[in-house]
Write an enzyme that holds these catalytic residues in place. Structure first.
Site, PDB file in Angstrom:
ATOM      1  N   GLN A 288     -18.663   0.103 -16.698  1.00 64.53           N
ATOM      2  CA  GLN A 288     -17.764   0.588 -17.571  1.00 64.53           C
ATOM      3  C   GLN A 288     -17.108   0.997 -16.668  1.00 64.53           C
ATOM      4  O   GLN A 288     -17.174   1.353 -15.908  1.00 64.53           O
ATOM      5  CB  GLN A 288     -18.632   1.798 -17.871  1.00 64.53           C
ATOM      6  CG  GLN A 288     -19.492   1.448 -19.362  1.00 64.53           C
ATOM      7  CD  GLN A 288     -21.535   2.112 -18.565  1.00 64.53           C
ATOM      8  OE1 GLN A 288     -21.349   1.680 -17.558  1.00 64.53           O
ATOM      9  NE2 GLN A 288     -22.632   2.286 -19.250  1.00 64.53           N
ATOM     10  N   GLN A 310     -16.445  -5.278 -19.316  1.00 64.27           N
ATOM     11  CA  GLN A 310     -16.953  -3.645 -19.736  1.00 64.27           C
ATOM     12  C   GLN A 310     -16.055  -2.381 -20.167  1.00 64.27           C
ATOM     13  O   GLN A 310     -15.644  -1.471 -19.463  1.00 64.27           O
ATOM     14  CB  GLN A 310     -18.350  -3.441 -19.781  1.00 64.27           C
ATOM     15  CG  GLN A 310     -19.276  -2.147 -20.275  1.00 64.27           C
ATOM     16  CD  GLN A 310     -20.634  -2.297 -20.186  1.00 64.27           C
ATOM     17  OE1 GLN A 310     -21.025  -2.890 -19.241  1.00 64.27           O
ATOM     18  NE2 GLN A 310     -20.679  -1.019 -19.597  1.00 64.27           N
ATOM     19  N   ASP A 311     -15.778  -2.395 -21.714  1.00 66.44           N
ATOM     20  CA  ASP A 311     -14.792  -1.187 -22.070  1.00 66.44           C
ATOM     21  C   ASP A 311     -13.707  -1.040 -21.381  1.00 66.44           C
ATOM     22  O   ASP A 311     -13.078   0.263 -21.402  1.00 66.44           O
ATOM     23  CB  ASP A 311     -15.116   0.654 -21.272  1.00 66.44           C
ATOM     24  CG  ASP A 311     -17.297   0.826 -22.114  1.00 66.44           C
ATOM     25  OD1 ASP A 311     -17.471  -0.119 -22.552  1.00 66.44           O
ATOM     26  OD2 ASP A 311     -18.094   1.295 -20.985  1.00 66.44           O
ATOM     27  N   ASP A 332     -18.768  -4.496 -25.693  1.00 67.44           N
ATOM     28  CA  ASP A 332     -17.466  -2.854 -26.270  1.00 67.44           C
ATOM     29  C   ASP A 332     -16.297  -2.816 -25.485  1.00 67.44           C
ATOM     30  O   ASP A 332     -16.180  -1.963 -25.842  1.00 67.44           O
ATOM     31  CB  ASP A 332     -19.011  -1.852 -25.683  1.00 67.44           C
ATOM     32  CG  ASP A 332     -20.280  -1.882 -26.231  1.00 67.44           C
ATOM     33  OD1 ASP A 332     -20.522  -3.096 -26.848  1.00 67.44           O
ATOM     34  OD2 ASP A 332     -20.787  -1.844 -25.681  1.00 67.44           O
ATOM     35  N   ARG A 400     -20.834  -3.769 -32.602  1.00 74.29           N
ATOM     36  CA  ARG A 400     -22.327  -3.022 -32.839  1.00 74.29           C
ATOM     37  C   ARG A 400     -22.273  -1.692 -33.098  1.00 74.29           C
ATOM     38  O   ARG A 400     -21.255  -1.004 -32.383  1.00 74.29           O
ATOM     39  CB  ARG A 400     -22.561  -3.680 -31.621  1.00 74.29           C
ATOM     40  CG  ARG A 400     -22.991  -3.350 -30.110  1.00 74.29           C
ATOM     41  CD  ARG A 400     -24.053  -3.761 -29.104  1.00 74.29           C
ATOM     42  NE  ARG A 400     -23.551  -3.255 -27.709  1.00 74.29           N
ATOM     43  CZ  ARG A 400     -24.107  -3.122 -26.383  1.00 74.29           C
ATOM     44  NH1 ARG A 400     -25.152  -3.215 -27.043  1.00 74.29           N
ATOM     45  NH2 ARG A 400     -23.559  -2.797 -25.557  1.00 74.29           N
TER      46      ARG A 400
END
Length: 463
Positions: A288, A310-311, A332, A400
């Site tokens: 993250q 990520q993120d 994500d 998701r």
């Protein structure tokens, strides 16, 4: 709501107590507590506003009612984000356990307040018509002659040259700018750093006062920037994507929380960004690592790019709009719990770590009464260059369910062949598959075929 406000103040006092302990002075625990302090202070602001509105009005109607529902939704989001920050920092476990009873009580109060408010505000056709009339009236007052155009010739030339928009084209599309400052890392502007320019912005201004415009000259600015809650109606314009670049490399692996890993964090209401690239260069290996965290109500990003893994883009809370933007990431990479619209944007999944998959969205709605969700309209979903070179060996999904009531819609967008036929990915087992709301409407492209999509109760196809 008064009980919620009292609980927020109580929780903030607990957080301040732990921040003042010598044992947390030099610990990563402090970072999680600082997240909670900011989020609790925002909740006090939001609940104070809504409580005053309820106390002063017998009718739940109009713009203030919608604003209040948005703020009450955000109190739950802020509360959840505090808890997540405490979960992420291993050294914060003792503090988390001490704060947990107050956190549990707060969640109950906020959820009940939101439910009572949402179900008391009757959405009848009469109220809807009145609401639309009010919106139209305010729009006309703001955009026509109700506000003077306070902009010097120099300010106008800067605005037009970097935004590509002529201010004189239409009286109905005026932009009110109170002051313009220039940031140049080379030393020939008003400021050398972006943070110094932000610090000089006036505090708690109203929209009628006009924007504080920061023109950031082309260059790479290696600084983590924060637009605080008291820095309202700041407009930041660069020289273009990949020309004006703001970059940082904070990550969870290096001891930051996801919340405070952001290269660029904005809370001040009405923020606007144009022609800027925001990067987090920590890399996929650091997990993250946020490029932009946005919790600014009525904020807009136009012709910007967001780069990370990520993120990448944390659309944290409140109401946000993104148009003609490029967004790169892996796991994500668009996440959060705002009411957010992406329009005419390009979404680029890129190559993640080995054994990882790509999920474009992870929406974080935790309560059925929250007015939040991700809307992706007229966008293009295509692989980034590094994913193309991997021959699509990485599985890529539309999203998701991060939280119980996750809500995301793709409409009238082009979806490339990189998207898996099932479209969507489970978070964990059957978690949130029945309570989430995922929908696809009138999309095109090889990845838009819905015949092989998931069969979850929360999944919908609209023709």
């Amino acid at each position: 709501m008064h009980q919620s406000l009292s609980q927020s103040k109580k929780f903030l006092s607990f957080v301040e107590y732990f921040l003042n302990l010598p044992s947390t002075s030099y610990s990563t625990t402090r970072r999680a507590l600082e997240d909670c302090r900011l989020l609790a202070s925002l909740n006090i602001d939001f609940l104070t506003y809504t409580s005053q509105f309820i106390d002063s009005s017998d009718i739940l109607d109009g713009l203030q009612a919608e604003d209040s529902q948005t703020l009450l939704s955000a109190t739950l989001t802020n509360h959840q984000s505090c808890l997540e920050s405490l979960h992420e920092i291993a050294s914060a476990s003792t503090v988390k356990n001490a704060l947990l009873p107050s956190l549990v009580d707060g969640a109950k109060f906020y959820s009940i307040s939101l439910a009572l408010f949402s179900h008391s505000w009757v959405h009848s056709s009469i109220l809807k018509g009145r609401w639309l009339a009010e919106r139209k009236h305010i729009f006309k007052n703001d955009m026509k002659d109700g506000l003077p155009l306070r902009m010097s010739v120099r300010d106008q030339e800067i605005y037009e040259s970097v935004s590509g928009r002529k201010l004189s084209q239409s009286k109905e599309n005026r932009v009110v700018v109170n002051k313009t400052v220039v940031v140049s890392k080379y030393g020939y502007g008003d400021f050398v750093t972006i943070n110094d320019a932000v610090a000089a912005a006036p505090n708690n201004t109203k929209r009628s006062y006009g924007y504080y415009l920061i023109y950031v000259v082309a260059g790479v600015y290696e600084e983590c920037v924060s637009i605080a809650k008291n820095k309202k109606y700041v407009m930041m314009i660069g020289d273009g994507i990949n020309q004006t670049v703001i970059t940082g490399n904070k990550s969870v692996i290096d001891g930051w929380t996801t919340f405070n890993s952001a290269t660029f964090a904005v809370v001040g209401q009405g923020f606007v960004a144009v022609n800027i690239t925001f990067k987090n260069t920590a890399g996929a290996i650091k997990h993250q690592a946020v490029a932009v965290r946005n919790g600014a109500d009525m904020s807009t990003f136009y012709s910007c790019s967001f780069e990370g893994y990520q993120d990448t883009l944390y659309t944290h809370s409140l109401r946000q709009f993104y148009r003609d933007c490029d967004i790169y990431g892996t796991v994500d990479f668009i996440f959060g719990n705002a009411a957010v619209v992406f329009q005419n944007c390009k979404l680029y999944p890129r190559r993640p770590l080995e054994n990882q998959f790509n999920a474009i969205t992870a929406q974080g709605r935790t309560d059925p009464n929250q007015n939040t969700g991700i809307s992706i309209h007229n966008c293009t979903i295509m692989p980034a260059g590094d994913l193309v070179s991997s021959n699509y060996s990485v599985k890529t999904y539309l999203g998701r369910p991060w939280k119980q009531y996750s809500r995301t819609v793709y409409m009238q967008s082009f979806i490339g062949s990189l998207i898996e036929p099932v479209g969507w990915k489970e978070w964990s087992g059957d978690y949130a598959l029945n309570t989430s709301y995922y929908a696809e409407y009138n999309n095109t492209g090889p990845g838009s075929n819905t015949t092989g999509r998931v069969t979850w109760a929360g999944y919908h196809v609209n023709k």
